[in-house]
Write an enzyme that holds these catalytic residues in place. Structure first.
Site, mmCIF file in Angstrom:
data_model
loop_
_atom_site.group_PDB
_atom_site.id
_atom_site.type_symbol
_atom_site.label_atom_id
_atom_site.label_comp_id
_atom_site.label_asym_id
_atom_site.label_seq_id
_atom_site.Cartn_x
_atom_site.Cartn_y
_atom_site.Cartn_z
ATOM 1 N N ASP A 50 82.288 1.445 64.630
ATOM 2 C CA ASP A 50 81.842 1.313 63.139
ATOM 3 C C ASP A 50 80.602 1.953 62.940
ATOM 4 O OD1 ASP A 50 80.390 -0.500 65.044
ATOM 5 O OD2 ASP A 50 81.387 -2.319 63.854
ATOM 6 N N ASP A 458 73.000 -7.744 69.978
ATOM 7 C CA ASP A 458 74.406 -8.052 70.515
ATOM 8 C C ASP A 458 74.673 -8.400 71.761
ATOM 9 O OD1 ASP A 458 75.144 -8.524 67.766
ATOM 10 O OD2 ASP A 458 76.434 -6.685 67.863
#
Length: 732
Positions: A50, A458
């Site tokens: 992405d 993350d």
């Protein structure tokens, strides 16, 4: 998200050979919304991430990045592919629709990029609207498709109400298909003022029926899906796009995500979810559409109270018509589920099932040898082994045993899928080696200590003890505590085994200390849940911490005591510690430079910086007390007297951002590296003569996206090496 780029060692800056490669995290680290195999050429496959660009699959299951040259600071959104298409008649040709956001986060319109040599080189066709590679709905698709009977024809389904677009010159230009009126009206959150969730999701997929006749040399039957869930969401043309109509009898409750043609069956298979993904989805369905009869059959593999998720990834076994697999999009507990049918969806089997609660019976084994940290710090501490955000699930059309699927963490897959039918047990591996798609938020290289410290979004972060370790995926992420995202990291100059890091999760203490170079950690005794994020500076001896928090003031702690605000510094100040003198800290706010000579207890204004209204970064010399370099909106300044006075360096480099020093050709020489605007534009430059002159060390084959967000660290131990962390990659 990408990782860390590493420039190979240089004899001298002037002789810089711009050769870059990834620092190896080994496991992806971010969301992989799509994997595409070529339908007729064995061994050709690609993955789109992405925010990390596109990768090409290699024979050994590894991946090679192929869009690193496209994301310069003016077009950083080109690392956000929203769709991917291969030419069925030419395995060398690949297309992608690129652009990161459709709101104002990305200032540029999107583009269609094309390669005729499997990603070695690219041409770019600009679009008159934006593309959303990191927007909601990015796992739908593919929105881009090449006519299997005419390579000149390419269709693209746009977002934001822009409809369907078509090229008749092999991607050189695109025009809107006015005969197709549906635009995909679903908006996840109309009240989102940022525009991220308040944009129309647009079109979901374009699927050609290769079994249909030709009209004027083009495939006559094409299906297009839209992000609508009230009436129609699947449309068809029987005359090569001249006219379109909604497919009769179609489901009207959910949003279509994937649409796959099984030509031998003359059927479409579609997965549906009640959201556009990739995070949402609490209900959904799977359908089979018989093209000749027009019959829709609900083949959803689970019903009733067991159906608490939607469906995303869907793959057909092209060697065995009637065999398919489908994945839950987001089943958050206890795990994802993957279903397999060998009778066109009439019956299904699963990869796991409940035994005597809470026992789970597994029909697979899992291995993460290519990225041990995935097993050690994620799978073994969570119930979710199969993953989440499974929007792409693929079976190699030339090998029924070879399967891959993308998750929010890595790519899983294997080479024994047909064992599912024989022994109901398969082997799943992490197969994302080479896909380094993590948001690198800060990096450092400690002279005499860890060669690389990488704070990562993350997945917490990583430590690499030596330069040789950069080619091996780490055993563990930063844990105990494991912050979801680590914003800042620093080391003590006189005691480099001491490392400090700050997390940005919030709601818990977000500062941790290490005394072994970042391999084991403990919470700072004085930290509480009131501060998070931002950047941190560690005193030379490792007893004082100055923390410019994202959540509030600049604060200070000594000897692990409680934190107190530094009243003389404003929120968001840029900070740094002297690497040799424990008493000195430095700070910048707007165009004012501040110095503390009492261990950060108080700061006062120091030397002036003529013409500067934005201090961006401060780099202190690794071995010489009081020597520092300041990066500003007008260029680089240096001081040799703890910031009392400043001298501007060469005017060659202006409007600079992050700056760093690293070991040069000799053991006592140091190179300076800086992102800024120089003779070759906005890029990475290096100086081996104290900033008297600067050389472009980036080269033409590597880009770093928007350089104002890139992270930079000269090696503290390897001459001529520099590390760059971007919001999608760490390269060296």
């Amino acid at each position: 998200m990408k990782a860390v780029a590493v420039l190979s060692s240089l004899a001298a800056i002037a002789d810089a050979a711009a050769t870059w490669k990834n620092a190896r995290f080994g496991g992806g680290g971010g969301f992989v919304p799509s994997i595409v195999f070529h339908p007729t050429e064995p061994g050709v496959a690609y993955a789109r991430t992405d925010i990390g660009g596109i990768y090409r699959l290699n024979d050994d299951d590894s991946w090679t990045p192929i869009t690193d040259s496209l994301a310069d600071t003016a077009h950083w959104g080109r690392w956000g592919p929203d769709a991917l298409a291969l030419d069925p008649q030419d395995a060398d040709i690949i297309y992608s629709a690129v652009g990161m956001y459709t709101n104002d986060w990305d200032p540029n319109n999107g583009a269609i990029i094309k390669s005729t040599d499997r990603g070695e080189t690219w041409t770019v066709t600009d679009l008159p609207f934006k593309v959303g590679g990191n927007m909601p709905g990015r796992g739908m698709g593919e929105r881009l498709a090449v006519d299997p009977k005419n390579s000149d024809i390419v269709y693209f389904g746009a977002r934001s109400g822009n409809g369907l677009w078509k090229s008749t010159d092999a991607g050189e230009s695109f025009e809107k298909v006015d005969s197709f009126e549906a635009v995909g009206t679903y908006i996840p959150n109309p009240n989102d003022s940022s525009g991220y969730n308040s944009d129309k999701q647009g079109l979901a997929f374009v699927t050609f029926d290769s079994t249909s006749d030709t009209v004027d040399g083009a495939t006559s039957r094409i299906f297009v899906g839209t992000a609508d869930n009230i009436t129609a969401s699947v449309y068809v043309t029987e005359d090569a796009g001249a006219t379109w109509e909604a497919v009769e009898g179609q489901p009207d409750q959910f949003f279509p995500h994937k649409c796959r043609l099984q030509p031998d069956e003359g059927a479409l298979y579609l997965s549906y979810t009640d959201g556009s993904g990739p995070y949402d989805g609490s209900l959904g369905s799977v359908w089979r559409y018989d093209i000749s009869s027009g019959e829709w059959t609900n083949i959803t593999p689970v019903t009733g109270s067991d159906l608490n998720f939607g469906f995303g990834g869907l793959a057909l076994d092209m060697q065995n018509p009637g065999t398919l697999v489908v994945a839950s999009l987001n089943s958050w507990w206890p795990d994802a589920q993957i279903y397999r049918s060998t009778d066109s969806g009439a019956t299904w089997s699963v990869l796991w099932q409940w035994g005597n609660y809470p026992e789970l019976i597994y029909y697979y084994g899992i291995s993460t040898e290519k990225a041990p940290w995935i097993r050690n710090d994620f799978l073994d501490v969570d119930s979710k082994w199969l993953g989440w955000m499974i929007e792409s699930l693929e079976i190699n059309p030339h090998d029924s045993d070879h399967f891959l699927y993308g998750t929010g963490l890595t790519i899983f897959g294997g080479h024994d899928l047909t064992n599912w039918d024989r022994t109901h047990n398969i082997t799943i591996e992490s197969l994302a080696d080479g896909i380094e798609e993590t948001a690198v938020l800060e990096i450092a290289s400690a002279p005499g200590g860890s060669e690389l410290l990488a704070a990562v979004g993350d997945i917490s972060g990583f430590s690499f003890a030596d330069a040789a370790d950069l080619d091996t995926a780490p055993q563990n992420v930063w844990n105990s505590p494991k912050f979801t995202s680590t914003d800042g990291v620093d080391y003590a100059g006189n005691n480099p085994e001491k490392v400090v890091r700050v997390g940005k999760d919030g709601g818990a203490p977000m500062l941790a200390l290490s005394s072994d170079g970042g391999f084991t950690w403990a919470l700072h005794a004085g930290a509480d849940s009131s501060a998070s994020g931002g950047k941190v500076a560690y005193s030379a001896d490792g007893d004082i911490i100055v923390w410019s928090t994202e959540s509030g003031n600049v604060i200070r702690s000594q000897d692990e005591g409680s934190f107190s605000a530094i009243s003389s510094l404003s929120s968001g100040a840029v900070i740094a510690a002297d690497r040799s003198d424990n008493d000195y800290f430095y700070a910048g706010s707007s165009g004012t430079f501040y110095v503390s000579s009492n261990g950060g207890s108080a700061f006062s204004e120091a030397g002036s910086l003529s013409g500067v209204d934005s201090i961006r970064d401060i780099a202190t010399h690794p071995t010489t007390a009081g020597t520092l370099y300041i990066s500003t909106n007008t260029g680089v300044f240096t001081s040799t007297d703890h910031g009392a006075t400043f001298t501007p360096l060469s005017t060659t480099l202006t409007n600079t951002h992050q700056i760093s020093l690293g070991v040069g050709a000799g053991s006592t020489d140091f190179n300076i590296y800086a992102f800024g605007t120089g003779p070759n534009g906005a890029r990475l430059y290096g100086s081996g003569n104290g900033g008297d002159s600067w050389t472009d060390i980036q080269g033409d084959g590597q880009t770093f996206g928007a350089i104002d967000g890139a992270r930079l660290a000269g090696s503290g131990n390897v001459g001529g090496r520099v590390y760059v962390g971007v919001l999608s990659r760490l390269v060296k």
